[in-house]
Scaffold this motif. Structure first.
Motif, PDB file in Angstrom:
ATOM      1  N   LYS A 199       0.849  -1.185   0.000  1.00 29.44           N
ATOM      2  CA  LYS A 199       0.000   0.000   0.000  1.00 29.44           C
ATOM      3  C   LYS A 199       0.886   1.237   0.000  1.00 29.44           C
ATOM      4  N   VAL A 200       0.465   2.247  -0.761  1.00 32.08           N
ATOM      5  CA  VAL A 200       1.158   3.535  -0.762  1.00 32.08           C
ATOM      6  C   VAL A 200       0.138   4.622  -0.450  1.00 32.08           C
ATOM      7  N   ALA A 201       0.473   5.480   0.483  1.00 30.26           N
ATOM      8  CA  ALA A 201      -0.409   6.586   0.835  1.00 30.26           C
ATOM      9  C   ALA A 201       0.369   7.898   0.827  1.00 30.26           C
ATOM     10  N   LYS A 202      -0.251   8.938   0.296  1.00 28.10           N
ATOM     11  CA  LYS A 202       0.323  10.280   0.373  1.00 28.10           C
ATOM     12  C   LYS A 202      -0.191  10.940   1.642  1.00 28.10           C
ATOM     13  N   VAL A 203       0.722  11.429   2.465  1.00 24.61           N
ATOM     14  CA  VAL A 203       0.355  12.079   3.725  1.00 24.61           C
ATOM     15  C   VAL A 203       1.021  13.447   3.795  1.00 24.61           C
ATOM     16  N   TRP A 204       0.590  14.222   4.783  1.00 23.35           N
ATOM     17  CA  TRP A 204       1.210  15.521   5.052  1.00 23.35           C
ATOM     18  C   TRP A 204       1.887  15.461   6.405  1.00 23.35           C
ATOM     19  N   LEU A 205       3.132  15.928   6.452  1.00 21.43           N
ATOM     20  CA  LEU A 205       3.896  15.921   7.691  1.00 21.43           C
ATOM     21  C   LEU A 205       3.560  17.146   8.529  1.00 21.43           C
ATOM     22  N   LEU A 206       3.917  17.099   9.786  1.00 26.15           N
ATOM     23  CA  LEU A 206       3.654  18.212  10.690  1.00 26.15           C
ATOM     24  C   LEU A 206       4.392  19.478  10.258  1.00 26.15           C
ATOM     25  N   ASN A 207       5.495  19.320   9.529  1.00 27.03           N
ATOM     26  CA  ASN A 207       6.241  20.499   9.052  1.00 27.03           C
ATOM     27  C   ASN A 207       5.650  21.086   7.775  1.00 27.03           C
ATOM     28  N   GLY A 208       4.525  20.531   7.312  1.00 28.86           N
ATOM     29  CA  GLY A 208       3.842  21.055   6.139  1.00 28.86           C
ATOM     30  C   GLY A 208       4.237  20.415   4.829  1.00 28.86           C
ATOM     31  N   GLU A 209       5.251  19.546   4.837  1.00 30.10           N
ATOM     32  CA  GLU A 209       5.699  18.902   3.608  1.00 30.10           C
ATOM     33  C   GLU A 209       4.892  17.634   3.334  1.00 30.10           C
ATOM     34  N   ALA A 210       4.819  17.289   2.052  1.00 28.43           N
ATOM     35  CA  ALA A 210       4.173  16.037   1.657  1.00 28.43           C
ATOM     36  C   ALA A 210       5.187  14.899   1.739  1.00 28.43           C
ATOM     37  N   ALA A 211       4.705  13.695   1.985  1.00 23.35           N
ATOM     38  CA  ALA A 211       5.555  12.501   1.978  1.00 23.35           C
ATOM     39  C   ALA A 211       4.680  11.312   1.598  1.00 23.35           C
ATOM     40  N   TRP A 212       5.338  10.235   1.223  1.00 22.60           N
ATOM     41  CA  TRP A 212       4.616   9.011   0.884  1.00 22.60           C
ATOM     42  C   TRP A 212       4.973   7.928   1.894  1.00 22.60           C
ATOM     43  N   VAL A 213       3.971   7.163   2.287  1.00 20.14           N
ATOM     44  CA  VAL A 213       4.180   6.030   3.184  1.00 20.14           C
ATOM     45  C   VAL A 213       3.990   4.754   2.376  1.00 20.14           C
ATOM     46  N   LEU A 214       5.029   3.945   2.304  1.00 24.36           N
ATOM     47  CA  LEU A 214       5.010   2.682   1.559  1.00 24.36           C
ATOM     48  C   LEU A 214       4.992   1.539   2.558  1.00 24.36           C
ATOM     49  N   VAL A 215       3.920   0.753   2.541  1.00 23.34           N
ATOM     50  CA  VAL A 215       3.746  -0.338   3.497  1.00 23.34           C
ATOM     51  C   VAL A 215       3.826  -1.675   2.770  1.00 23.34           C
ATOM     52  N   HIS A 216       4.679  -2.564   3.264  1.00 23.44           N
ATOM     53  CA  HIS A 216       4.739  -3.939   2.774  1.00 23.44           C
ATOM     54  C   HIS A 216       4.303  -4.858   3.911  1.00 23.44           C
ATOM     55  N   VAL A 217       3.345  -5.723   3.637  1.00 28.90           N
ATOM     56  CA  VAL A 217       2.944  -6.724   4.627  1.00 28.90           C
ATOM     57  C   VAL A 217       3.202  -8.098   4.033  1.00 28.90           C
ATOM     58  N   GLU A 218       4.082  -8.868   4.667  1.00 30.21           N
ATOM     59  CA  GLU A 218       4.412 -10.226   4.229  1.00 30.21           C
ATOM     60  C   GLU A 218       3.317 -11.143   4.789  1.00 30.21           C
ATOM     61  N   VAL A 219       2.146 -11.147   4.123  1.00 25.61           N
ATOM     62  CA  VAL A 219       0.950 -11.731   4.710  1.00 25.61           C
ATOM     63  C   VAL A 219       0.972 -13.251   4.817  1.00 25.61           C
ATOM     64  N   GLN A 220       1.615 -13.949   3.888  1.00 23.74           N
ATOM     65  CA  GLN A 220       1.566 -15.399   3.909  1.00 23.74           C
ATOM     66  C   GLN A 220       2.600 -16.003   4.854  1.00 23.74           C
ATOM     67  N   GLY A 221       3.476 -15.176   5.388  1.00 22.91           N
ATOM     68  CA  GLY A 221       4.416 -15.688   6.379  1.00 22.91           C
ATOM     69  C   GLY A 221       5.468 -16.597   5.803  1.00 22.91           C
ATOM     70  N   GLN A 222       6.102 -16.210   4.728  1.00 21.22           N
ATOM     71  CA  GLN A 222       7.143 -17.025   4.112  1.00 21.22           C
ATOM     72  C   GLN A 222       8.456 -16.255   4.058  1.00 21.22           C
ATOM     73  N   TYR A 223       9.525 -16.936   4.360  1.00 23.88           N
ATOM     74  CA  TYR A 223      10.854 -16.339   4.249  1.00 23.88           C
ATOM     75  C   TYR A 223      11.118 -15.952   2.804  1.00 23.88           C
ATOM     76  N   ASP A 224      11.644 -14.764   2.603  1.00 26.82           N
ATOM     77  CA  ASP A 224      11.924 -14.260   1.255  1.00 26.82           C
ATOM     78  C   ASP A 224      13.288 -13.589   1.281  1.00 26.82           C
ATOM     79  N   LYS A 225      14.261 -14.216   0.674  1.00 29.36           N
ATOM     80  CA  LYS A 225      15.628 -13.707   0.731  1.00 29.36           C
ATOM     81  C   LYS A 225      15.775 -12.378  -0.001  1.00 29.36           C
TER      82      LYS A 225
END
Length: 333
Positions: A64-90
């Protein structure tokens, strides 16, 4: 009960979108505190899809990627990875780095990369990627949350008012009861009762119930027992959640059926177009090739094949072209 019966990625995608601020507050408080939550945030799934289809990820990751606003007024993007199946990935850490720099390169926005690990290997905790060559060093360090750690902090999950306490409990108990359907039934009932007694709003109860019901799949006979127990509990508590949930599920089932029908119609049209072009150009199309094309369920691949059918000079070369785009899994006779 096998792992294939539990769908993890879709429920996680939905619950992250529904409760994004609470998600960050629960798992990544440092990231949560630098964001100005009085300003709206925006999910950018299209931007994420453009990075790379990345077929090798399959259904193992939620991104998931979300565009957010920081407290200092700047924009930033939050990139979330969830390893949902629970498998080791080198290659997990490298992928975190790749997605981070691609987002920055394309959009010149600073990126906060975060990872949830749902595997069962205690010592697998990738939190950085780097390489050094000829005096040049490149690196990325990123925060992680390991769901396995919450098994030792179960009391914390029970006591928190954050919805992700329930989410993590449901996920962990789904994994723990993969081949124990009776145990899963009891845990599912336990978690739903806890949810009903938690003081959440009616809307939150319904949404979190959907998550629990979605991932804690039961065999048919136990699913009936679950519904019976749930109705009895609802009546004893004078609640009306189950009726609302069932009505919502029925409506969603109808809508999903319509969407799937439309999608299948579009796919079949794509297959027919490829076959028609080949038949027009080469008169005879081998039945094995027709069968292979009719077995394709990827609209983007069908578009590529249509272009190939128009331009490639022979049926044999088209067969090779198809093999090249399906990793050689299709053999022709």
């Amino acid at each position: 009960m096998t792992e294939q019966t539990a769908n993890y990625d879709s429920p996680w995608k939905e619950v992250i979108e529904l409760y994004f601020p609470r998600f960050l507050e629960f798992f990544f408080p440092q990231a949560y505190t630098v964001i100005d939550w009085t300003r709206p945030y925006e999910f950018l799934d299209t931007e994420l899809q453009q990075l790379e289809p990345d077929a090798e990820i399959g259904r193992r990751l939620v991104d998931k990627v979300a565009k957010v606003w920081l407290l200092n007024g700047e924009a930033a993007w939050v990139l979330v990875h969830v390893e949902v199946q629970g498998q080791y990935d080198k290659e997990f850490a490298e992928r975190m780095y790749t997605y981070n720099y691609r987002l920055f390169d394309r959009h010149r926005q600073r990126v906060i990369s975060l990872a949830i690990l749902a595997d069962e290997q205690e010592n697998w905790r990738p939190s950085s990627y780097s390489y050094e060559l000829g005096g040049c060093r490149v690196s990325l360090e990123f925060p992680i949350a390991k769901l396995l750690d919450y098994e030792l902090a179960w009391e914390t999950l029970e006591q928190t008012s954050n919805p992700f306490g329930i989410v993590v409990m449901a996920h962990l108990k789904t994994k723990a009861t993969q081949r124990k359907p009776e145990n899963r039934l009891q845990w599912k009932l336990n978690l739903v009762r806890r949810l009903f007694d938690s003081g959440y709003s009616r809307e939150d109860v319904i949404e979190l119930f959907r998550f629990i019901d979605w991932i804690m799949v039961l065999p048919k006979e136990l699913a009936i027992s679950f519904q019976t127990e749930l109705r009895s509990y609802e009546e004893a508590k004078r609640m009306r959640y189950v009726t609302s949930i069932e009505r919502l599920a029925k409506q969603e089932g109808i809508e999903q059926g319509i969407e799937q029908g439309i999608e299948q119609g579009i796919l079949q049209m794509g297959r027919d177009n490829v076959i028609d072009v080949l038949a027009t150009r080469f008169a005879e199309v081998p039945s094995s090739l027709v069968d292979a094309i009719n077995g394709i369920n990827d609209s983007s691949l069908l578009k590529i094949l249509l272009k190939g059918a128009i331009a490639i000079p022979s049926i044999a070369e088209f067969q090779q072209f198809l093999n090249d785009h399906t990793s050689g899994d299709i053999q022709f006779t």
